[in-house]
Design an enzyme around this catalytic site. Sequence first.
Site, PDB file in Angstrom:
ATOM      1  N   TYR A  56     -40.901 -53.494  -8.344  1.00 20.60           N
ATOM      2  CA  TYR A  56     -41.153 -52.429  -9.314  1.00 20.60           C
ATOM      3  C   TYR A  56     -42.349 -51.588  -8.854  1.00 20.60           C
ATOM      4  CZ  TYR A  56     -38.199 -55.366 -12.361  1.00 20.60           C
ATOM      5  OH  TYR A  56     -37.178 -56.131 -12.891  1.00 20.60           O
ATOM      6  N   HIS A 123     -34.984 -62.225  -6.989  1.00 19.25           N
ATOM      7  CA  HIS A 123     -34.502 -61.021  -7.689  1.00 19.25           C
ATOM      8  C   HIS A 123     -32.991 -60.832  -7.513  1.00 19.25           C
ATOM      9  CE1 HIS A 123     -36.228 -56.911  -9.115  1.00 19.25           C
ATOM     10  NE2 HIS A 123     -35.065 -57.138  -9.672  1.00 19.25           N
ATOM     11  N   PHE A 208     -30.489 -46.935 -24.364  1.00 20.20           N
ATOM     12  CA  PHE A 208     -29.322 -46.339 -25.030  1.00 20.20           C
ATOM     13  C   PHE A 208     -29.108 -46.914 -26.427  1.00 20.20           C
ATOM     14  CE2 PHE A 208     -24.813 -46.081 -26.088  1.00 20.20           C
ATOM     15  CZ  PHE A 208     -24.591 -44.718 -25.937  1.00 20.20           C
TER      16      PHE A 208
HETATM   17  N1  LIG Z   1     -33.807 -58.888 -12.961  1.00 19.74           N
HETATM   18  C1  LIG Z   1     -33.415 -57.655 -12.846  1.00 19.74           C
HETATM   19  O1  LIG Z   1     -32.664 -57.312 -11.927  1.00 19.74           O
HETATM   20  C2  LIG Z   1     -33.881 -56.635 -13.834  1.00 19.74           C
HETATM   21  C3  LIG Z   1     -33.271 -55.366 -13.876  1.00 19.74           C
HETATM   22  C4  LIG Z   1     -33.718 -54.451 -14.823  1.00 19.74           C
HETATM   23  C5  LIG Z   1     -34.755 -54.775 -15.688  1.00 19.74           C
HETATM   24  N2  LIG Z   1     -35.340 -56.002 -15.608  1.00 19.74           N
HETATM   25  C6  LIG Z   1     -36.465 -56.364 -16.497  1.00 19.74           C
HETATM   26  O2  LIG Z   1     -36.037 -56.224 -17.842  1.00 19.74           O
HETATM   27  C7  LIG Z   1     -36.922 -55.381 -18.560  1.00 19.74           C
HETATM   28  C8  LIG Z   1     -36.186 -54.620 -19.635  1.00 19.74           C
HETATM   29  O3  LIG Z   1     -35.145 -53.821 -19.086  1.00 19.74           O
HETATM   30  P1  LIG Z   1     -35.201 -52.230 -19.096  1.00 19.74           P
HETATM   31  O4  LIG Z   1     -36.605 -51.812 -19.286  1.00 19.74           O
HETATM   32  O5  LIG Z   1     -34.475 -51.758 -17.910  1.00 19.74           O
HETATM   33  O6  LIG Z   1     -34.292 -51.822 -20.350  1.00 19.74           O
HETATM   34  P2  LIG Z   1     -34.400 -52.039 -21.918  1.00 19.74           P
HETATM   35  O7  LIG Z   1     -35.404 -53.043 -22.259  1.00 19.74           O
HETATM   36  O8  LIG Z   1     -33.021 -52.236 -22.373  1.00 19.74           O
HETATM   37  O9  LIG Z   1     -34.844 -50.594 -22.411  1.00 19.74           O
HETATM   38  C9  LIG Z   1     -36.071 -50.018 -22.075  1.00 19.74           C
HETATM   39  C10 LIG Z   1     -36.076 -48.598 -22.589  1.00 19.74           C
HETATM   40  O10 LIG Z   1     -35.988 -48.606 -24.004  1.00 19.74           O
HETATM   41  C11 LIG Z   1     -37.083 -47.918 -24.566  1.00 19.74           C
HETATM   42  N3  LIG Z   1     -37.481 -48.674 -25.765  1.00 19.74           N
HETATM   43  C12 LIG Z   1     -38.068 -49.886 -25.813  1.00 19.74           C
HETATM   44  N4  LIG Z   1     -38.265 -50.270 -27.088  1.00 19.74           N
HETATM   45  C13 LIG Z   1     -37.794 -49.277 -27.863  1.00 19.74           C
HETATM   46  C14 LIG Z   1     -37.733 -49.064 -29.249  1.00 19.74           C
HETATM   47  N5  LIG Z   1     -38.174 -49.986 -30.117  1.00 19.74           N
HETATM   48  N6  LIG Z   1     -37.195 -47.905 -29.716  1.00 19.74           N
HETATM   49  C15 LIG Z   1     -36.743 -46.967 -28.858  1.00 19.74           C
HETATM   50  N7  LIG Z   1     -36.761 -47.105 -27.525  1.00 19.74           N
HETATM   51  C16 LIG Z   1     -37.298 -48.247 -27.026  1.00 19.74           C
HETATM   52  C17 LIG Z   1     -38.145 -47.883 -23.527  1.00 19.74           C
HETATM   53  O11 LIG Z   1     -38.926 -46.729 -23.719  1.00 19.74           O
HETATM   54  P3  LIG Z   1     -40.352 -46.480 -22.996  1.00 19.74           P
HETATM   55  O12 LIG Z   1     -40.097 -46.660 -21.528  1.00 19.74           O
HETATM   56  O13 LIG Z   1     -40.666 -45.077 -23.351  1.00 19.74           O
HETATM   57  O14 LIG Z   1     -41.317 -47.443 -23.514  1.00 19.74           O
HETATM   58  C18 LIG Z   1     -37.326 -47.839 -22.235  1.00 19.74           C
HETATM   59  O15 LIG Z   1     -36.983 -46.508 -21.945  1.00 19.74           O
HETATM   60  C19 LIG Z   1     -37.532 -54.486 -17.474  1.00 19.74           C
HETATM   61  O16 LIG Z   1     -38.742 -53.905 -17.908  1.00 19.74           O
HETATM   62  C20 LIG Z   1     -37.699 -55.457 -16.335  1.00 19.74           C
HETATM   63  O17 LIG Z   1     -38.888 -56.198 -16.479  1.00 19.74           O
HETATM   64  C21 LIG Z   1     -34.897 -56.932 -14.713  1.00 19.74           C
END
Ligand SMILES: NC(=O)c1ccc[n+]([C@@H]2O[C@H](COP(=O)([O-])OP(=O)(O)OC[C@H]3O[C@@H](n4cnc5c(N)ncnc54)[C@H](OP(=O)(O)O)[C@@H]3O)[C@@H](O)[C@H]2O)c1
Length: 327
Positions: A56, A123, A208
């Site tokens: 990241y 990962h 989304f």
């Molecule tokens: N192992 C893997 O391959 C892998 C892949 C992807 C992600 N991950 C991990 O999983 C974590 C979460 O996944 P993600 O960040 O991709 O997606 P997510 O958690 O599904 O969504 C994050 C998005 O939602 C927004 N958000 C968060 N809380 C909200 C709320 N209460 N109301 C409205 N919008 C909200 C955030 O906004 P803001 O950004 O503006 O705060 C961000 O744009 C990542 O941070 C990472 O650590 C792991």
Amino acid sequence: MKKRKLGSNGPEVSAIGLGCMGMTIKYGQLDDEHSIETIHHALDNGLNLLNSSDAYGNGKNEELISLALKGRRQEAVINTKFGQIRKTDGTMDINGRPEYVQEACEASLKRLGTEYIDIYSQHRVDPTVPIEETVGAMSRLVEQGKVLHVGLSEAGDETVRRANKTYPIVCLETEYSLWSREVEEEILPTCQELGISLMPYAPLGRGFLSGSIRSSSDLSEDDQRVMQPRFAQENIDQNIEKLVVLEEVAKEKGFKPAQVAIAWILQQDENLVPIPGTKRTKYLNENMRAVDLFLEKNDLDRLSDVFAIGETAGTRYPAGHMKLLGV
Ligand SMILES: NC(=O)c1ccc[n+]([C@@H]2O[C@H](COP(=O)([O-])OP(=O)(O)OC[C@H]3O[C@@H](n4cnc5c(N)ncnc54)[C@H](OP(=O)(O)O)[C@@H]3O)[C@@H](O)[C@H]2O)c1
């Protein structure tokens, strides 16, 4: 903050973790100062699990966490990952060779400014290296005291079983949310059988499921999500129809759609620890409150019916990356 235990022998962590990825890769505007404040706010409220990766921001995410944890290392459970290296041409290199595992861990420890990583995860599985060799190298990091627990991400069923025979796997990080439910078919039952926690990533469908992204034009050109098939306009147009039910349930409960999406996951199984990502204290507060939201069976069923497995328009990743999943 409610707690859940990771794996059979893992640490007790907050029922949701904090996904830190969006603090250093483009999910809208970056803001280091507020991101650090968000990590502090998480710790202040008993949310102790921080999810990161050396991928990241090419190491920047771990450096940011190090800054945030100055004087507070003991309060956090750090979960970082190795083995997915973005090359300068934008393609991905996957490396699970034992000597690389050692090297990557030492580099992460340095960036994190810590002597140990609580949970160290691969990962993406390297198909050219037997999983026993990669996990064997990870187990040696445990012997050296550099790592406390071992995890995987997006590994296939067979790999999880072989890995767990080599060394106990504490958690498997995999995408799981209302619009990505394929894990329910094989991986989740395997994790339950083996006593491995599933750590659902992108539980909000990368934003989304909060209902705030209704058109591809809601994302700036340099937002990472524009590369994801599900954020192509034709797929948004189809998937948005499902949001109606999520928004209805949220309204009836007096909560927000993002909170219902998190609560739905938490109620699928005690073994799940989702890691919603945010860089904002406002969203973090909302997400933490979702831990106390109880959905009736009727609400859970309505959501599960409309977000049925395999019915989301668009794949989780572009075609090239899809080949790296479930290996
Ligand atoms: N192992 C893997 O391959 C892998 C892949 C992807 C992600 N991950 C991990 O999983 C974590 C979460 O996944 P993600 O960040 O991709 O997606 P997510 O958690 O599904 O969504 C994050 C998005 O939602 C927004 N958000 C968060 N809380 C909200 C709320 N209460 N109301 C409205 N919008 C909200 C955030 O906004 P803001 O950004 O503006 O705060 C961000 O744009 C990542 O941070 C990472 O650590 C792991």
